[in-house]
Design a protein around this motif. Sequence first.
Motif, PDB file in Angstrom:
ATOM      1  N   PHE A 131      46.173  46.317  22.792  1.00 38.57           N
ATOM      2  CA  PHE A 131      45.315  47.362  22.115  1.00 38.57           C
ATOM      3  C   PHE A 131      44.433  47.805  22.412  1.00 38.57           C
ATOM      4  O   PHE A 131      44.004  48.817  21.508  1.00 38.57           O
ATOM      5  CB  PHE A 131      44.537  45.809  21.557  1.00 38.57           C
ATOM      6  N   ILE A 132      44.216  48.153  23.317  1.00 37.66           N
ATOM      7  CA  ILE A 132      43.122  48.456  24.022  1.00 37.66           C
ATOM      8  C   ILE A 132      43.680  49.433  25.511  1.00 37.66           C
ATOM      9  O   ILE A 132      44.044  48.179  25.988  1.00 37.66           O
ATOM     10  CB  ILE A 132      41.735  48.431  24.353  1.00 37.66           C
ATOM     11  N   PRO A 133      43.911  50.840  25.760  1.00 40.71           N
ATOM     12  CA  PRO A 133      43.746  51.130  27.020  1.00 40.71           C
ATOM     13  C   PRO A 133      43.604  50.567  28.559  1.00 40.71           C
ATOM     14  O   PRO A 133      42.316  50.812  28.347  1.00 40.71           O
ATOM     15  CB  PRO A 133      44.509  52.627  27.006  1.00 40.71           C
ATOM     16  N   LEU A 134      43.806  49.733  29.367  1.00 39.51           N
ATOM     17  CA  LEU A 134      43.091  49.472  30.218  1.00 39.51           C
ATOM     18  C   LEU A 134      43.330  50.657  31.735  1.00 39.51           C
ATOM     19  O   LEU A 134      44.267  50.616  32.280  1.00 39.51           O
ATOM     20  CB  LEU A 134      43.668  48.218  31.299  1.00 39.51           C
ATOM     21  N   VAL A 135      42.552  50.779  32.464  1.00 37.87           N
ATOM     22  CA  VAL A 135      42.596  52.213  33.429  1.00 37.87           C
ATOM     23  C   VAL A 135      42.226  50.989  34.512  1.00 37.87           C
ATOM     24  O   VAL A 135      40.865  50.497  34.035  1.00 37.87           O
ATOM     25  CB  VAL A 135      41.747  53.501  32.948  1.00 37.87           C
ATOM     26  N   HIS A 136      42.825  50.893  35.334  1.00 40.45           N
ATOM     27  CA  HIS A 136      43.334  50.189  36.677  1.00 40.45           C
ATOM     28  C   HIS A 136      42.262  51.151  37.889  1.00 40.45           C
ATOM     29  O   HIS A 136      43.658  51.414  38.341  1.00 40.45           O
ATOM     30  CB  HIS A 136      43.412  48.811  36.836  1.00 40.45           C
ATOM     31  N   VAL A 137      40.628  50.980  38.481  1.00 37.48           N
ATOM     32  CA  VAL A 137      40.790  52.172  39.139  1.00 37.48           C
ATOM     33  C   VAL A 137      40.769  51.402  40.665  1.00 37.48           C
ATOM     34  O   VAL A 137      39.844  50.649  40.798  1.00 37.48           O
ATOM     35  CB  VAL A 137      39.347  52.836  39.237  1.00 37.48           C
ATOM     36  N   ASP A 138      41.142  51.645  42.171  1.00 33.67           N
ATOM     37  CA  ASP A 138      40.460  51.006  42.880  1.00 33.67           C
ATOM     38  C   ASP A 138      39.784  52.264  44.162  1.00 33.67           C
ATOM     39  O   ASP A 138      40.902  53.247  44.850  1.00 33.67           O
ATOM     40  CB  ASP A 138      41.813  50.293  43.865  1.00 33.67           C
ATOM     41  N   VAL A 139      38.675  52.626  44.931  1.00 34.57           N
ATOM     42  CA  VAL A 139      38.517  53.246  45.248  1.00 34.57           C
ATOM     43  C   VAL A 139      37.895  52.285  46.447  1.00 34.57           C
ATOM     44  O   VAL A 139      37.438  53.359  47.276  1.00 34.57           O
ATOM     45  CB  VAL A 139      36.755  53.338  44.691  1.00 34.57           C
ATOM     46  N   TYR A 140      38.653  51.876  47.143  1.00 36.67           N
ATOM     47  CA  TYR A 140      38.686  51.334  48.370  1.00 36.67           C
ATOM     48  C   TYR A 140      39.443  52.667  49.605  1.00 36.67           C
ATOM     49  O   TYR A 140      38.492  52.525  50.400  1.00 36.67           O
ATOM     50  CB  TYR A 140      39.750  50.583  48.597  1.00 36.67           C
ATOM     51  N   GLU A 191      35.800  63.064  45.864  1.00 37.19           N
ATOM     52  CA  GLU A 191      37.134  62.630  46.113  1.00 37.19           C
ATOM     53  C   GLU A 191      37.253  61.312  44.367  1.00 37.19           C
ATOM     54  O   GLU A 191      38.485  62.274  43.754  1.00 37.19           O
ATOM     55  CB  GLU A 191      37.578  61.682  46.855  1.00 37.19           C
ATOM     56  N   PHE A 192      36.893  60.761  44.524  1.00 39.98           N
ATOM     57  CA  PHE A 192      36.219  59.642  43.508  1.00 39.98           C
ATOM     58  C   PHE A 192      36.808  60.655  41.938  1.00 39.98           C
ATOM     59  O   PHE A 192      37.348  60.684  41.339  1.00 39.98           O
ATOM     60  CB  PHE A 192      35.161  58.770  43.341  1.00 39.98           C
ATOM     61  N   GLU A 193      35.456  61.660  41.721  1.00 36.18           N
ATOM     62  CA  GLU A 193      35.247  62.293  40.617  1.00 36.18           C
ATOM     63  C   GLU A 193      36.574  63.206  40.276  1.00 36.18           C
ATOM     64  O   GLU A 193      36.616  63.716  39.451  1.00 36.18           O
ATOM     65  CB  GLU A 193      34.618  63.158  40.954  1.00 36.18           C
ATOM     66  N   ASP A 194      37.294  63.786  41.659  1.00 35.14           N
ATOM     67  CA  ASP A 194      37.939  64.429  41.390  1.00 35.14           C
ATOM     68  C   ASP A 194      39.790  63.851  40.815  1.00 35.14           C
ATOM     69  O   ASP A 194      40.717  64.181  40.172  1.00 35.14           O
ATOM     70  CB  ASP A 194      38.918  64.289  42.241  1.00 35.14           C
ATOM     71  N   LEU A 195      39.003  62.426  41.008  1.00 32.77           N
ATOM     72  CA  LEU A 195      40.274  61.477  40.532  1.00 32.77           C
ATOM     73  C   LEU A 195      40.311  61.242  38.695  1.00 32.77           C
ATOM     74  O   LEU A 195      40.990  61.414  37.593  1.00 32.77           O
ATOM     75  CB  LEU A 195      40.061  59.866  39.696  1.00 32.77           C
ATOM     76  N   ASP A 196      39.274  61.790  37.969  1.00 35.38           N
ATOM     77  CA  ASP A 196      38.698  62.150  36.788  1.00 35.38           C
ATOM     78  C   ASP A 196      39.273  61.586  36.099  1.00 35.38           C
ATOM     79  O   ASP A 196      39.386  60.869  33.912  1.00 35.38           O
ATOM     80  CB  ASP A 196      39.501  63.160  36.108  1.00 35.38           C
ATOM     81  N   VAL A 197      38.225  60.065  36.320  1.00 35.55           N
ATOM     82  CA  VAL A 197      38.386  58.808  35.696  1.00 35.55           C
ATOM     83  C   VAL A 197      37.597  58.602  34.610  1.00 35.55           C
ATOM     84  O   VAL A 197      37.825  57.914  33.535  1.00 35.55           O
ATOM     85  CB  VAL A 197      37.479  57.273  36.431  1.00 35.55           C
ATOM     86  N   TYR A 198      36.670  59.641  34.527  1.00 35.29           N
ATOM     87  CA  TYR A 198      35.672  59.730  33.208  1.00 35.29           C
ATOM     88  C   TYR A 198      36.684  60.124  31.874  1.00 35.29           C
ATOM     89  O   TYR A 198      36.784  59.349  30.960  1.00 35.29           O
ATOM     90  CB  TYR A 198      34.576  60.561  33.174  1.00 35.29           C
ATOM     91  N   ARG A 247      29.159  70.722  40.744  1.00 34.30           N
ATOM     92  CA  ARG A 247      28.477  69.433  40.890  1.00 34.30           C
ATOM     93  C   ARG A 247      28.533  69.452  42.136  1.00 34.30           C
ATOM     94  O   ARG A 247      27.979  70.416  42.705  1.00 34.30           O
ATOM     95  CB  ARG A 247      30.089  68.478  40.646  1.00 34.30           C
ATOM     96  N   GLU A 248      27.683  68.490  42.212  1.00 35.67           N
ATOM     97  CA  GLU A 248      26.476  68.162  43.190  1.00 35.67           C
ATOM     98  C   GLU A 248      27.257  68.119  44.103  1.00 35.67           C
ATOM     99  O   GLU A 248      28.488  68.386  44.256  1.00 35.67           O
ATOM    100  CB  GLU A 248      25.378  67.191  43.197  1.00 35.67           C
ATOM    101  N   PRO A 249      25.857  68.579  45.931  1.00 37.10           N
ATOM    102  CA  PRO A 249      26.741  69.245  46.939  1.00 37.10           C
ATOM    103  C   PRO A 249      27.874  67.554  47.207  1.00 37.10           C
ATOM    104  O   PRO A 249      27.661  66.645  46.966  1.00 37.10           O
ATOM    105  CB  PRO A 249      26.598  69.137  47.891  1.00 37.10           C
ATOM    106  N   ASP A 250      29.117  67.222  48.173  1.00 37.03           N
ATOM    107  CA  ASP A 250      30.148  66.161  47.608  1.00 37.03           C
ATOM    108  C   ASP A 250      29.226  65.548  49.123  1.00 37.03           C
ATOM    109  O   ASP A 250      28.413  65.859  49.606  1.00 37.03           O
ATOM    110  CB  ASP A 250      31.403  66.855  48.455  1.00 37.03           C
ATOM    111  N   VAL A 251      28.985  64.016  48.963  1.00 42.22           N
ATOM    112  CA  VAL A 251      28.471  62.822  48.948  1.00 42.22           C
ATOM    113  C   VAL A 251      29.614  62.153  49.739  1.00 42.22           C
ATOM    114  O   VAL A 251      30.801  60.848  49.134  1.00 42.22           O
ATOM    115  CB  VAL A 251      27.272  61.829  48.495  1.00 42.22           C
ATOM    116  N   SER A 252      29.849  61.451  51.100  1.00 37.20           N
ATOM    117  CA  SER A 252      30.648  60.736  51.272  1.00 37.20           C
ATOM    118  C   SER A 252      30.300  59.495  51.809  1.00 37.20           C
ATOM    119  O   SER A 252      29.216  58.941  51.142  1.00 37.20           O
ATOM    120  CB  SER A 252      31.080  60.517  53.059  1.00 37.20           C
TER     121      SER A 252
END
Lengths: 152, 239
Positions: free
Chosen positions: A72-81, A88-95, B216-221
């Motif tokens: 009914f609603i899309p599910l986005v499943h992310v693992d930042v392990y 790097e996380f923001e590069d995924l454009d999860v938002y 964006r803000e400087p990258d943070v590990s």
Amino acid sequence: MTVDLNSGSDSDTRAIGRRLSGLLRAGDVVVLCGTLGAGKTAFVGGIADGLGIDEYVTSPSFVLMKKYTSGFIPLVHVDVYRVGSLGEFEDLDVYEESLSSVLVVEWGDAVAASLPGDHLKILIEITGETDRRVQLVPNGNWTKRPLEEMSE
Amino acid sequence: MKVLAIETATPASSIALGDGRATVASAKRVDRQGHGGFIVTAIDFCFDQAGWNPADLDAITVDVGPGLYTGIRVGLSTAQGMAAALGVPVIPVRSLDAIALRAATGHRHIYAVVDVRRGELAVASYRPVPGGVVKDGPPEVMSPDHLRAMLESDAGEVLVVGDVESLPEATFRGLHRVKSGRPRYPEAAALLDLAAGPLQKDEFPSPEDLRPLYLREPDVSIAWKQFRQEGPWENTASA
């Protein structure tokens, strides 16, 4: 209000996820924490069941992000392990993905600075061989959501 | 001088081909997440309409941001890939400059805004001059409240352009010297104009050195030791 639940097995954990799905709406963010083997993927599998998703949910540890659209609603499943930095996380454009989906982020507490303040945090703790404590901690506008329904 | 312009930094994607004097072909689509599906089809379409081949190109210009992360990367990587294959330069252009260039005013102080998510904006201000605009300073990321404070302290007549519709209504309430206007999003044809100067002067970085401008803000590990015993995941590929 924090809600504490007990799970005696993987299928219990899955059932809790399924029950939670009834509270979820597009745009919601769920931060999922728990060590390896705690049952995070089972929990997300339960959410997927409840959202009517007929695909089999597997861990996104390797591919970082998976999207399920058959419910009914899309599910986005992310693992930042495997993610090393907030950039790097923001590069995924999860938002962008999450605006019209339910977003579940495993190990999400590690990237809390890059997530919205309005989110539900779920802690799964290993208390026995198959026993788990599942704690639901509301943040931001989640404090006004009917989480107590979960403990009924 | 045949130039391809790639604009995918905001919800409005567009492609344009210019011959140094005018835009000879263009295509446009508005969709927050549709950049990847649009870009190659649109480039093909424009070449077809213009009757050109990619090998005819002398340069590529691309919007490197600020704006939507995925959109920017889709555009930039396409530009870099084509540049590597064709051996042509890539001229990076900023979204805010492209918006301000098309602002319709002869005298107002221009504020260009781009929604950079999480309730924040990228903002830069410009003064109109004959034939274009001149930027006052580097772009900044700020909240709508901060933008309002900036507009309040501006003594002159102001025109705010860009994604004004994404701002809370209260941002402009009671500010009589402030008008908002078009364009809402940057367009590829404006990139052609902005790239003309650097192209003439031979001023552009090597294509592989180009990076998205997220502001964006400087990258943070991530301090993984705080979250799990085993610490960070080791990247075996680089070992």
